[in-house]
Design a protein around this motif. Structure first.
Motif, short mmCIF file in Angstrom:
data_model
loop_
_atom_site.label_atom_id
_atom_site.label_comp_id
_atom_site.label_asym_id
_atom_site.label_seq_id
_atom_site.Cartn_x
_atom_site.Cartn_y
_atom_site.Cartn_z
N TYR A 194 1.25 -1.34 -0.08
CA TYR A 194 -0.03 -0.06 -0.04
C TYR A 194 0.74 1.30 -0.08
O TYR A 194 1.87 0.99 -0.12
CB TYR A 194 -0.97 0.00 1.47
CG TYR A 194 -0.12 0.13 2.82
CD1 TYR A 194 -0.29 1.23 2.76
CD2 TYR A 194 0.12 -0.64 3.53
CE1 TYR A 194 0.62 1.67 4.16
CE2 TYR A 194 0.34 -0.61 4.48
CZ TYR A 194 1.04 0.50 5.05
OH TYR A 194 1.05 0.98 6.82
N PRO A 218 -5.77 -0.77 1.72
CA PRO A 218 -5.60 -0.75 0.59
C PRO A 218 -4.66 -1.03 -0.53
O PRO A 218 -3.93 0.27 -0.48
CB PRO A 218 -7.11 0.60 -0.49
CG PRO A 218 -6.28 1.66 0.96
CD PRO A 218 -6.08 0.91 2.25
N SER A 227 -6.25 -1.82 -5.73
CA SER A 227 -6.89 -1.55 -5.73
C SER A 227 -7.31 -0.42 -6.55
O SER A 227 -8.67 0.56 -6.19
CB SER A 227 -7.78 -1.21 -4.27
OG SER A 227 -6.61 -0.13 -3.66
N TYR A 228 -6.75 0.72 -6.96
CA TYR A 228 -6.95 1.63 -7.62
C TYR A 228 -6.82 1.47 -8.75
O TYR A 228 -6.93 2.83 -9.52
CB TYR A 228 -5.17 2.42 -6.79
CG TYR A 228 -5.42 3.23 -5.85
CD1 TYR A 228 -6.60 3.66 -4.60
CD2 TYR A 228 -3.93 2.73 -4.95
CE1 TYR A 228 -6.44 3.88 -3.45
CE2 TYR A 228 -4.28 3.00 -3.60
CZ TYR A 228 -4.84 3.78 -3.06
OH TYR A 228 -4.72 4.07 -1.31
N LYS A 229 -7.20 0.83 -8.83
CA LYS A 229 -7.19 -0.05 -10.62
C LYS A 229 -7.81 1.21 -11.67
O LYS A 229 -9.54 0.73 -11.05
CB LYS A 229 -6.56 -1.35 -10.85
CG LYS A 229 -6.96 -2.06 -12.21
CD LYS A 229 -6.73 -3.11 -13.04
CE LYS A 229 -5.88 -4.05 -13.78
NZ LYS A 229 -7.06 -3.97 -15.38
N ASP A 230 -7.83 1.78 -12.67
CA ASP A 230 -8.68 2.28 -13.56
C ASP A 230 -9.95 3.23 -12.14
O ASP A 230 -11.23 2.77 -12.81
CB ASP A 230 -9.74 1.17 -14.41
CG ASP A 230 -8.84 0.66 -15.13
OD1 ASP A 230 -8.18 0.87 -15.56
OD2 ASP A 230 -8.99 -1.04 -15.31
N ASN A 231 -9.15 3.82 -10.95
CA ASN A 231 -9.85 4.40 -10.61
C ASN A 231 -10.70 5.59 -10.75
O ASN A 231 -10.04 6.25 -11.65
CB ASN A 231 -9.01 4.66 -9.03
CG ASN A 231 -9.95 5.61 -7.88
OD1 ASN A 231 -11.07 5.82 -7.83
ND2 ASN A 231 -9.34 5.76 -7.12
N ALA A 232 -11.61 6.35 -10.05
CA ALA A 232 -12.08 7.42 -11.54
C ALA A 232 -11.22 8.62 -10.42
O ALA A 232 -11.46 9.83 -11.40
CB ALA A 232 -13.57 7.38 -10.92
N LYS A 246 -4.73 6.96 -8.99
CA LYS A 246 -5.25 6.06 -10.09
C LYS A 246 -4.45 4.80 -11.34
O LYS A 246 -3.16 5.40 -11.37
CB LYS A 246 -6.29 6.88 -11.20
CG LYS A 246 -6.52 5.72 -12.47
CD LYS A 246 -7.20 6.81 -13.23
CE LYS A 246 -8.01 8.40 -13.18
NZ LYS A 246 -8.67 9.52 -14.05
#
Length: 328
Positions: A53, A80, A84-89, A93
């Motif tokens: 993380y 996290p 977990s940030y994959k393709d985050n809005a 990101k």
């Protein structure tokens, strides 16, 4: 004197014989298959993304702004993972892009901490950037293989523009996805940077140093670079008077020289090659293949007339415009 010369020649011959014998018996590892090594690297990178993380410092105007620390998630931890940030809005990101090199398609993961507000470099420009580099390595302890992370370099106060065209391929593939910021000069002579692009790139060894490694990086090691993009310097590789980024015909921020068969073993279509001579425009002194150098075809924006060079034949109505093949 003769005896001295005899022993000197004998000594030289002995050393030469020993050196030759040593080289003859040396065993060098054959170059690994790129696709096989990439599969191993991708496994290591994705494990890293799923088991670590990040902690990001938000400190605008100060040197530690956007510093990022990576920590392994402890057993039972709820932090996290980077994954977990994959393709985050929002930000952070985790994104990826395909890179064609060595006859295979690499998936290059990069973490967008902040995009930046200025300009993006193209992959042949120079950048002023602070960065930290780590490499990933598998280590076996008591028959258990563990993925380890090892720091090899850190530059907090960059003083040198680094060419994306001559650094490891992964740098040129990642930096165009980020933008510069703003800066102010301080009374003590230092510079404060704000709103710059900041991120992390996760490079398979094929986009890093691959088999060569370096003095502090083992061969075939995946690399992790956290970085901040402060400034860019536009390059002109063929010295034709046109900055290379303006010779990016399709405007995607990337230009390649497909004559490099080590990088591109199969024939590829060069979309940034006006005259289709297989020389990309950013390296071609005659982009349109009309036997007039591009430098001679650049018009003076003040007069609309091409710069004169008396020893070079020209069109009767003036020099050709480098943007097309007509006389003006």
């Amino acid at each position: 004197m003769n005896k001295f010369k005899y022993y000197f020649i004998l000594l030289v011959a002995t050393i030469s014989l020993f050196s030759c014998s040593k080289n003859d018996n040396a065993v060098s590892e054959p170059l690994r298959d790129y696709s096989v090594q990439y599969a191993t690297d991708l496994t290591d990178i994705e494990e890293y993304l799923q088991t670590y993380y990040i902690t990001v410092t938000e400190h605008p105007g100060f040197q530690d702004d956007q510093d990022v620390v990576f920590t392994k998630i402890p057993d039972g931890g709820t932090q996290p993972a980077i994954w977990s940030y994959k393709d985050n809005a929002g930000f952070p990101k985790l994104l990826s892009r395909d890179v064609n090199l060595h006859g295979i398609t690499y998936k290059l993961y990069y973490l967008l901490l902040r995009e930046g507000v200025g300009q993006s470099p193209c992959n042949v420009d120079g950048v002023l950037a602070s960065y930290r580099g780590d490499y990933l390595e598998r280590q076996a302890v008591s028959n258990v293989t563990t993925l380890t992370v090892n720091k090899f370099e850190e530059v907090k106060n960059p003083q040198t523009i680094l060419s994306l065209y001559s650094t490891v391929p992964g740098w040129g593939e990642t930096f165009p996805q980020f933008k510069t910021g703003t800066y102010t000069s301080n009374p003590d002579g230092t510079v404060s940077y704000n709103d710059f692009g900041a991120g992390v790139m996760f490079l398979p060894s094929g986009l890093g140093y691959y088999a060569t490694g370096s003095s502090s990086i083992p061969s075939y090691a995946p690399l992790v670079f956290s970085f901040k993009l402060y400034e860019i310097k536009r390059a002109d590789q063929d010295a034709d008077g046109i900055p290379s980024y303006l010779e990016d015909i399709n405007g995607n921020g990337y230009m390649y020289d497909y004559r490099n068969t080590a990088y591109y073993p199969t024939t590829l279509t060069n979309l940034d090659d006006t005259d289709a001579d297989n020389i990309p425009d950013f390296l071609d002194v005659d982009d349109d293949g009309d036997n007039y150098t591009t430098k001679l075809e650049i018009k003076n924006p003040a007069t609309g007339i091409a710069y004169p060079f008396a020893d070079i034949p020209i069109c009767t109505s003036g020099k050709k415009n480098f943007l097309d093949s007509t006389c003006h």
